[in-house]
Design an enzyme around this catalytic site. Sequence first.
Site, PDB file in Angstrom:
ATOM      1  CB  SER A 238      -7.974   3.758   3.129  1.00 28.38           C
ATOM      2  OG  SER A 238      -7.070   3.177   4.056  1.00 28.38           O
TER       3      SER A 238
ATOM      4  CB  SER B 258      -8.105   0.982   6.144  1.00 24.71           C
ATOM      5  OG  SER B 258      -8.807   2.197   6.107  1.00 24.71           O
TER       6      SER B 258
ATOM      7  CE  LYS C 157      -3.834   2.115   2.615  1.00 25.56           C
ATOM      8  NZ  LYS C 157      -4.635   2.038   3.848  1.00 25.56           N
TER       9      LYS C 157
END
Lengths: 492, 482
Positions: free
Chosen positions: B154, B178, B79
Site C-alpha cells: 500500500s 506494504s 505516507k
Amino acid sequence: MATASAVSPEVRAKYEPVIGLEVHVQLLTESKIFCSCSTRFGSPPNSNVCPVCLGLPGALPVLNKKAVEFAVLAAMGIQCRINEVSVFARKNYFYPDLPKGYQISQYDKPIAEHGFIEIAIDGGLKKIGITRLHLEEDAGKSLHEGFADAASKTAIDLNRAGVALAEIVSEPDMRSPAEAYEYLTRLKEIILYTGVSDCNMEEGSLRCDANISVRLRGESKFGTKTEIKNVNSFRFIKQALEYEIERQIGILESGETITQETRLYNATEGKTYAMRSKEKAHDYRYFPEPDLLPLVVDEKWQADIRGGLPELPEARRSRMIQEYGITVGDAHTLTLTRAMADQFESVAAKSKNPKRIANLVQGELLGRLKAAGLELEESPISMAGVAASADLVEAGTISGKMLKDLYDLSFERKLDFEVVYEAEGRPEQSRDTASLETLADEVIAANPKQVEQYRAGKKTMIGFFVGQVMKASKGQANPQLVNEVLTKKLEA
Amino acid sequence: MMTSLHSIDSLRNAIREERTTAIAVASEYYQRIQNYDGEVGAFLTLCEERAMKQAGLIDQMAAEGQPLPPLAGVPIAIKDVMVTAGVRTTAGSRILDNFIPPYDCSAVTRLEAAGAVILGKLNCDEFAMGSSNENSAYRPVHNPRDKTRVPGGSSGGSAAAVAAGMAIATLGSDTGGSIRQPASFCGVVGLKPTYGRVSRYGLIAFASSLDHIGPFANTVEEVALLLRTIAGRDPMDSTSADVAVPDYVAELVKPVKGLRVGVAKEYFAEGLSPEVRTAVEAAIQELAKLGCEIIPVSLPHTEYAISTYYIIATGEASSNLARYDGARYGFRAKSSTLSEMYRKTRDAGFGAEVKRRIMLGTYALSAGYYDAYYLKAQKVRTLIARDFKEAFRWVDVIASPTCPTTAFRLGEKSNDPMAMYLADIYTVTANLAGVPGISVPCGESSEKLPIGLQLFARHFDEATLLRVAHAYQQAKSRLQHG
C-alpha cells in the site's frame, strides 16, 4: 405485560431470589488509565482530553501504573487472588460517547479473581463470593441538556473517557435484597478503607448493576435473569430488587416466562422498565488488545502493594472491641470511615476511659451531625475534642449537662470543643459547698414530707433531693458533692 | 537538475559548506514534484510552509557554523497514514478527507528533530489496505518506471516518490508487505524493521500487531541512516521495545564474509515468475561470491501465511476502524438518527476493499467463530514465528524474492481480490513473525521492470540485515559501473 401486582406473602415465600452484583468503582488516580489527562470531576466539557482519550487516529494507550496498584489493593481488600499475568481486551461496540468504538477492558484474564466478602445476616456471617475484579476505562457522557440546541442535538463530554475503573463482579450468592444491601455496604466500606476510590455515587464513582432471577425454593437451576441498571443509591437498589422480585414472581405465577433483558429503575415510581424492547445478547467481539502488552504484576510488586493495605474494617472492629472494651455497636459506628477509626484510636490510647469516648460519639455527636446535615468529616468537634470532653466529665470537672451545652455551642460556632471550652473560661461544675449548703437547706425546708419519708428509712428519696438541688443550681453543681452535703444534713 | 544533491551525504555536505541552502533544495524538490507528480500521483498533500520553516532553521544553523544534525535539509515525504500536526492526514480515505491532526507521529517528530524537511504526504491504498495503490480514495499512483503499471502497495506513493526523485527518502508502513513489495516494484530499497523497533505512535492503525513503520531510499546506506533516526523505545507506544539502537550506518562496513545465508524452498514455489527466480538466484550467487555461505533452510508453515494474515489483519482492522463513525471528526453523512449516521457515514466514507475487510474481520471475531478463526490463526502465527526461529539457528539471514512477479498493469488485478492478496505471499510472513525484512533491487525483467531481492534477519538484528543488503548493493553497483 405482567405488572408487579402485590404478591401474597405465601406465594412470595415459595420463591427464592438469586442476586449477583456488578459494581464499577472509579479509581482515584490523578490521571486517566491510558493517558496523562486529569481525572478531575466538574471540569468544563472536553477540557481534560488528548489524542489518546479522544481516540484520534494513530493514538495509542499506555497503562497508568497507579491504576494497577489501586486495582490490586482493592482486590486484596476483597480477598481476591491476584493473577501475575493479566490481559487487556477490546470490547467492541458502537456508541457516540465511546471514542474508539471499543472499550479497553479485561476479559478472560482479569487482574484478580476468586475473592469474597463476609456479610452479617440473621445474626450470622455469610460469605459472598467475588468472581473477579478487572481494570477498564470509562466511557464519556452523552449530554441532553444544558447547551444551546439541546432540543435537537446530543452533545458529548469526553472528560470521563479513559478514567480508570475497577469492575467487581460477585457470584450469584445473594438470596435477598437485604443481603445485596449488606454486600454493597461492606464492599463500599472496604474500598473506602483501601483508599482507592471515594465511592461517591452522586458523582458516579461507584455504580452498580444487579442481576436478579427467582426460582422455586429447592430448585437447583437458576431462573431467567434480568439486569437492573441505572440505580444511584444502595437504598434504591434494594427497592428495585424488591420490585423486580415481585414482578418476576407475578409473571411466573400467571404461567408466563421471564424475558432476559436489561431494565432501568425509575426511583420516583419505584418501578423497573425494560430498556430495549428487543434486547439480544450483544456480541462484543472481545479479543486481546494488541496495543498493550500483557500486564505482569509479579510477586515482589504484589508484596509492595500489600504493604499499603490497611487493616480492614471487620478485623479492626474485633480488635477495637477487645482493646477498648467498647460494644459491637460502638465499633461499627467508630469504623464507619477509616479516618474516624484512626482518629478514635489515636485519642483512645491516651484516654482514661475509651468507652466514654465511644458513648459520646454515639450519644452526643452523631445525633447533632445528623440534625445539622453534616458528614462526619465536617464535624466541628474533632475526635480529639470528644476525648477532651470525655476526660473532663470523667474527672468530674464538668457535668453531663454542661457537656451538652458546650457541644451545642461548638455546633453553633463551628468551633472545636476545646476552643469553645477555653472561650467559655474553662467552666467547672460548682464545688462551692457554702452555697450548696444554702440550696440544700432550702430544699429540705420546702419538702418536709419527703424528709419524713427519708428519715423513716426510704433512703432512695436521696435522688429526689439531689435532683431538686441540681435543678436549683441550674445544673452547675457537682452531683456527687450535692449527694454528700444532702446526706450529711438529712442524717443529722 | 542538481543530481549531485540526490544523496543524503552529498546534500548535507553541500548545505554545511554553504554551496547550497536547505531552502533551495526544498524548492528544487517542490519544482520536481510539480513537474513529475501529475503523471505519478505520489503526493496527496504538500506542506510547503512547514517545510520552508524547517529548511530556514537548518540554513540558519549552517550560517552560524553550528554542527548540522544527520538529516539536515534532507527532503523527506511521509505516507499519509502517519499523522502530522496541522497538515491534513487522510489515510487515503474519504472518511478522513477533512481531518487535520493536532499532533505528530513519533517517527515524524524524530525525523524533524534530525533536521529532515518534510515535503508532504504520500498517496497510499485506503487505510494501507491493498497491494497496488489502486484502493486510494483519491487517485491511483503510477509506477515511475512504467506509468501503465502499478507501483505496488500500500505504500505506493512512498516508493514512487523516491523512484521519481521527488524525495530523497520517504516513510511507509508495512502490515503485510506494504513497504517491501512497492520497493521491489519501483526499484528502490525498502525496509520493514522488527516489530517494536520503531514506535507506532501516530501511525493510523490498520492491524496493530502487524503494522510497522519503515524507510524507503535509493541506497541501503540511506535506509540505515533513517532507521537509526526513527528507531528506539517511545514511551507513547507500549509495544515499542526497550532494545539498544546500534549505529546502523557504522555497522554497514563490517565484512559479510562467513555470514550464513539461508534459502527456503517455500519461497521459490509455484507462481514465481521465471525472470524473478533467475534474478534472485543470481543475487544469491553474488552473496556467495562475497564470501557468504549459502544454506538451504525450510519454513514449513509458509503456505498458511496468507490465510492466517487475512484473519488476524482483518480482525484487528474491524476494531481499529470502528472509530470512524462520524461522531467526532472526519466525514459525517447527513442523517436524522444515530444508527443512520453510522450506516451512511461508513457506507459513503469507506471504499469497497476497506468494507470487505471490516466485514471479514467482524465475522472472524464473532462469538461462535472466534475460536475457529482468530484463535486458530494466532496459533498458526506462533508456528510461523517458530519456523523463523528454527531457521535462524542455522543461518544469519534468509534470502528470497520480495514478490512472485514484477509490477502488474493498472486494473489487471483490481477485480480479483484473491490474486491481489497473493502478491503479498512472500512478505506477510515477516509481519506475522515480527522479524525484519528488506527489499533491495536485484535486476530487471525483459520489460525493464525492477525485481527485488528480499532478506530477513533475526528479531532486532537489522544491523546484519542492512550489512548484507549493503554489501550486495555495493557489489552490484561495481558490476554495473565497473
